[in-house]
Design a protein around this motif. Structure first.
Motif, PDB file in Angstrom:
ATOM      1  N   ASP A   1      15.109  -5.719  24.636  1.00 13.21           N
ATOM      2  CA  ASP A   1      14.894  -6.192  23.261  1.00 13.21           C
ATOM      3  C   ASP A   1      15.630  -5.343  22.234  1.00 13.21           C
ATOM      4  N   TRP A   2      16.923  -5.159  22.484  1.00 10.55           N
ATOM      5  CA  TRP A   2      17.753  -4.448  21.512  1.00 10.55           C
ATOM      6  C   TRP A   2      18.250  -5.421  20.454  1.00 10.55           C
ATOM      7  N   VAL A   3      18.237  -4.977  19.217  1.00  7.60           N
ATOM      8  CA  VAL A   3      18.751  -5.770  18.112  1.00  7.60           C
ATOM      9  C   VAL A   3      19.347  -4.817  17.082  1.00  7.60           C
ATOM     10  N   PRO A   4      20.470  -5.156  16.456  1.00  9.55           N
ATOM     11  CA  PRO A   4      20.977  -4.291  15.380  1.00  9.55           C
ATOM     12  C   PRO A   4      19.985  -4.268  14.227  1.00  9.55           C
ATOM     13  N   ARG A   5      19.734  -3.101  13.682  1.00  7.11           N
ATOM     14  CA  ARG A   5      18.667  -2.937  12.706  1.00  7.11           C
ATOM     15  C   ARG A   5      19.117  -3.119  11.261  1.00  7.11           C
ATOM     16  N   PHE A   6      20.368  -2.774  10.956  1.00  4.69           N
ATOM     17  CA  PHE A   6      20.732  -2.621   9.558  1.00  4.69           C
ATOM     18  C   PHE A   6      22.009  -3.368   9.190  1.00  4.69           C
ATOM     19  N   THR A   7      22.231  -4.498   9.811  1.00  9.36           N
ATOM     20  CA  THR A   7      23.378  -5.328   9.457  1.00  9.36           C
ATOM     21  C   THR A   7      23.003  -6.777   9.674  1.00  9.36           C
ATOM     22  N   PHE A   8      23.886  -7.667   9.282  1.00  7.97           N
ATOM     23  CA  PHE A   8      23.703  -9.097   9.536  1.00  7.97           C
ATOM     24  C   PHE A   8      25.080  -9.739   9.599  1.00  7.97           C
ATOM     25  N   HIS A   9      25.138 -10.896  10.219  1.00  7.41           N
ATOM     26  CA  HIS A   9      26.397 -11.602  10.414  1.00  7.41           C
ATOM     27  C   HIS A   9      26.215 -13.084  10.124  1.00  7.41           C
ATOM     28  N   GLY A  10      27.324 -13.728   9.726  1.00  5.39           N
ATOM     29  CA  GLY A  10      27.360 -15.180   9.647  1.00  5.39           C
ATOM     30  C   GLY A  10      28.109 -15.704  10.857  1.00  5.39           C
ATOM     31  N   PHE A  11      27.455 -16.537  11.675  1.00  4.63           N
ATOM     32  CA  PHE A  11      28.087 -16.917  12.936  1.00  4.63           C
ATOM     33  C   PHE A  11      27.433 -18.155  13.537  1.00  4.63           C
ATOM     34  N   ARG A  12      28.192 -18.800  14.363  1.00  7.55           N
ATOM     35  CA  ARG A  12      27.674 -19.748  15.334  1.00  7.55           C
ATOM     36  C   ARG A  12      28.025 -19.277  16.746  1.00  7.55           C
TER      37      ARG A  12
END
Length: 896
Positions: free
Chosen positions: A393-404
């Motif tokens: 259950d790893w997830v980047p904590r402090f960024t976001f992306h626009g994607f498909r």
């Protein structure tokens, strides 16, 4: 007659009431229609009970107002908790409703003196960026006994995630969000009593760059715009049922350590090295704490600490992948089936120590490979370096992306020991967690898809601030985009809290300019050497238009009042005028930006003169400002702006409108603006302009011929001038440029350009090409107002206009909207060619004016209740309209 049921009251535009920033929060309540709606029910008075400690007082007020009623008692003090419930009087017998349930409101910290915390950072300042995220922790002891109350007040220079005893505090993402940090910095308030325990406890916080220190802007951007150090500013206040209160505030005794996240940036993504991880750092006890460093206190910025009205950014939905693609070059790409904004969670990953797994995010495929060119210099990559053990259950904590699409390097479905499968990943959708308020549906599947795409576009671009795109090296709060989409946004979601907060940043940055010229993006991070501040119509006109739009949607006069200095500052000092007091025509105007005929590398090269667009807007906003001044009791200003409006309108007519009503700028945008902004005085002239617009639409074969300024208004202009079938025909056109063309090409959000993807599947060669922009999705306001037929007749939806106008191949439509008074429901259907039937639910304490199609001059005024209306109306008269082209080139119908 039954009395309506009242919902628990809410406070201001705040999502929960916890940590509210208003000493005298206004109170609202809605009327629940789930069990039916009381017929013709109007409130005559209300009674509010307010409990403060052991004291409860009742206040009865003779008023029909149920939205934003004044706080009836003494102002709240910092940290004070109160509860309130309400009942209403109304109906034929002026009887009382049952009491609502109690709601709790809790004050935040109103004064900087309420804070004992000190800002802390690492012992040694990092000289260059990107700054490595930092972890902080503090161990403290609670004596035995139950905790009565515990609050964590927290913010950071950067973005943070807090933990108590290993458990995450709250579900907020990218907290405390992005504001104009030099003017306003949000702090968060959490109820953490359930996370505490007797004996030893630990609070741990991880802080990353966020928007504070990362690079932002074009051409590589600038780093350290706000600051070059990460810092934490927090205090935990614990009140036991017995004994003394405990305050655990940040100061130099806290410990710090570098994070196992090596870097985390908005544009480039996050790099996590599991070999650097220190298991247990969030909890107590922690064996390695002795190896942690001291912290250093730094001076906290001289900025306003703000308890936000807006909801936080959250993960609101999970989207599972639908396909794993092997590209011609041998890459592995995961398709999530929907262009979205957020992050990818890896459920489970096991690789040898030092192995790198990279996720690269993009919105589109080109030539069956990941289409990264529209990202410009943003990397949009998250990377995991393994330590040899399974990562769960790893997830980047402090960024976001626009994607498909996500390209996965270093992990393949062909891996023998730990293959990549569709169950390995999930996309987490992130945005400001606004409450959904409006819904639309009709009989036409592709129109529904258009509405769905616009909704997804709004979700992705309302992330802390209303941005223009969520994927490339930009993601900025462009004012023009929001100005034209705000009416649509405020139907789909309750934007009152978020946008009123954003307007405070807007006015702070605008009024800091000597001429009160707003920046084009808010918060403003554009380098003056790259794009110096200069006045711009349409974009800067948001100073007047957005407060007015929010007032129309929510009836909140305080928004007009708070933004008054901003709106008059723009009109009186910011607009650069010529000798006739219209715009100085030597100034460059963005104008009808992204006209579909503009070359890919010249998006401002529009058919419609930019000064004409600017002048039309100037007349329009001057008229709005006259009304705002009158509403606020600013009578001298109201008289002045009304006089100015009439003079500017006359000069516009002299400058641009011919005696027949046609415009010198003979374009769809120019004519549409003149019609919608009521720039004609003579009805015959306005009708001639409408007919000319209709002719141009036919000549263009119903394909879109407008950009930023014309697109939001053209279907309204056609409808207003009696050509609604042409508006339907434009809506249903499927050749490029059109609203249906992207859908035909597989779009799941609204594009920045009409041809962001060319018909051959290649990406538009322009540098500015996004596949997630809400601006051109402003057509959905016409779907709500004309197709479904619902709009506010007076500010705040107390009086509703229901005026559906069927056309095209749409045979039914419905809209639901949660007004400040309750749920409005309107649905219509046309059967047997000409049998129109409207079903309507009007919430209590409001009324509706109903205008049925075919009887435009006949109005019915109804109070609350459920209604059925019928009429004879043939929605196929004039359908399908024909294009105006030479007969030897006449095309076949291409609408859908």
């Amino acid at each position: 007659m039954s009395q309506p049921t009242l919902t628990p009251p809410s406070f201001e535009q705040h999502p929960t009431g916890l940590g509210i920033g208003f000493p005298e929060p206004r109170i609202s309540w809605r009327f629940d229609a789930t069990e039916g709606t009381a017929a013709n029910w109007q409130q005559t008075a209300y009674e509010i009970e307010v409990g403060r400690g052991d004291n409860t007082q009742s206040y009865t007020v003779k008023s029909a107002e149920s939205a934003l009623a004044p706080w009836p008692t003494q102002p709240l003090q910092s940290r004070e908790v109160a509860k309130a419930r309400v009942r209403a009087y109304g109906g034929p017998g002026n009887e009382t409703t049952e009491w609502s349930a109690w709601s709790t409101v809790e004050a935040g910290l109103f004064d900087r003196k309420d804070w004992s915390a000190r800002a802390i950072t690492t012992p040694v300042k990092q000289k260059e960026g990107p700054l490595r995220p930092v972890r902080f922790r503090k161990t403290f002891t609670l004596s035995s006994g139950a905790v009565s109350r515990a609050r964590l007040y927290i913010t950071s220079l950067g973005v943070f995630q807090a933990y108590i005893n290993g458990e995450p505090v709250g579900d907020h993402c990218m907290a405390p969000g992005w504001t104009s940090y030099c003017n306003r910095l949000n702090y968060e308030v959490f109820d953490v009593a359930s996370l505490l325990r007797d004996g030893e406890n630990t609070i741990a916080v991880e802080v990353s760059e966020g928007w504070w220190a990362t690079r932002l802007g074009f051409h590589g951007g600038r780093r350290f715009i706000y600051g070059d150090e990460l810092a934490l500013f927090a205090q935990l206040e614990v009140t036991p049922e017995q004994g003394d209160a405990l305050v655990v505030a940040t100061e130099s005794s806290w410990k710090s350590h570098q994070s196992a996240i090596l870097r985390s940036e908005i544009y480039d993504g996050e790099l996590y090295d599991a070999r650097e991880e220190q298991d247990g750092w969030k909890s107590s006890p922690f064996a390695l704490e002795s190896s942690w460093d001291a912290t250093r206190e730094i001076e906290f910025p001289d900025t306003q600490l703000v308890a936000p009205n807006a909801p936080p950014v959250r993960v609101t939905e999970l989207v599972n992948p639908i396909e794993i693609i092997h590209t011609p070059s041998g890459k592995v790409i995961v398709d999530f089936g929907q262009n979205l904004v957020g992050r990818v969670r890896i459920h489970s990953l096991k690789k040898p120590a030092g192995h790198s797994t990279v996720l690269t995010h993009a919105e589109i495929l080109e030539n069956k490979e990941l289409g990264t060119r529209p990202l410009r210099v943003a990397k949009c990559q998250d990377e995991v370096i393994s330590a040899g053990q399974e990562i769960r259950d790893w997830v980047p904590r402090f960024t976001f992306h626009g994607f498909r699409y996500v390209q996965v390097d270093g992990w393949s479905p062909d891996d023998a020991d730990f293959p990549l499968t569709l169950q390995s990943l999930v996309a987490e959708v992130m945005h400001t967690d606004l409450k959904r308020s409006g819904w639309f549906n009709c009989s036409h599947p592709m129109v529904n898809k258009l509405h769905q795409n616009a909704t997804w576009g709004m979700r992705g671009n309302f992330l802390s601030v209303p941005t223009d795109c969520p994927q490339r090296d930009e993601r900025l709060g462009w004012t023009g985009d929001l100005q034209i989409f705000a009416p649509s946004a405020s139907f789909l979601y309750n934007t009152a809290g978020m946008l009123s907060d954003w307007l405070q940043d807007f006015s702070a940055e605008q009024l800091a300019h000597p001429k009160a010229i707003p920046p084009l993006v808010v918060p403003n991070v554009i380098d003056e050497s790259f794009w110096p501040t200069f006045p711009q119509a349409v974009w800067d006109d948001i100073a007047v238009i957005l407060p007015w739009t929010l007032y129309q949607c929510y009836g909140d006069i305080n928004i007009l009042r708070h933004q008054y200095a901003s709106s008059i500052g723009w009109l009186d000092r910011g607009v650069q005028r010529g000798p006739d007091r219209l715009w100085d025509d030597t100034l460059f105007q963005l104008g009808d930006w992204l006209d579909p005929t503009a070359p890919p590398d010249q998006p401002g090269n529009a058919r419609t003169d930019g000064t004409l667009v600017a002048d039309a807007y100037l007349v329009y906003i001057t008229g709005i400002q006259a009304r705002i001044s009158s509403i606020l009791g600013e009578t001298a200003d109201a008289t002045r702006y009304e006089s100015d409006y009439k003079a500017l309108k006359s000069r516009f007519q002299t400058k641009y409108i011919s005696p027949t009503g046609l415009l010198i700028g003979d374009t769809q945008t120019a004519l549409s603006l003149a019609i919608v902004f009521d720039l004609h005085d003579d009805p015959q002239q306005a009708a001639a302009a409408g007919d000319r617009l209709a002719r141009l639409v036919r000549i263009s074969k119903f394909q879109v011929s407008t950009g930023f300024a014309g697109t939001p208004v053209i279907t309204h202009a056609l409808t207003k001038s009696g050509h609604h079938q042409l508006a339907y025909r434009m809506l249903q056109e499927s050749n490029c440029p059109s609203w249906m063309y992207p859908i035909r090409m597989g779009a799941t959000t609204v594009w920045e350009r009409w041809d962001s993807m060319l018909p051959d599947g290649s990406i538009n060669p322009g540098e500015m090409t996004s596949f997630n922009h809400y601006a051109l999705g402003s057509i959905i306001n016409w779907l709500h107002k004309t197709v479904a037929g619902v709009s506010p007749l007076e500010p705040g939806w107390r009086q509703i206009l229901v005026k559906p106008l069927p056309g095209g191949t749409v045979t039914s439509a419905e809209a639901k909207y949660d007004t400040p008074y309750g749920r409005l429901e309107s649905s219509w259907v046309v059967k047997d060619g000409d049998q129109f039937k409207l079903e309507l639910v009007v919430p209590p304490n409001s009324s509706a004016k109903v205008v049925l199609p075919g009887n435009q001059k006949e109005e019915k005024i109804v109070g609350s209740g459920r209604y059925t209306f019928t009429a004879t109306y043939n929605s196929q008269v004039g359908w399908p309209p024909k294009a105006q082209v030479p007969p030897m080139f006449a095309p076949g119908d291409t609408f859908v």
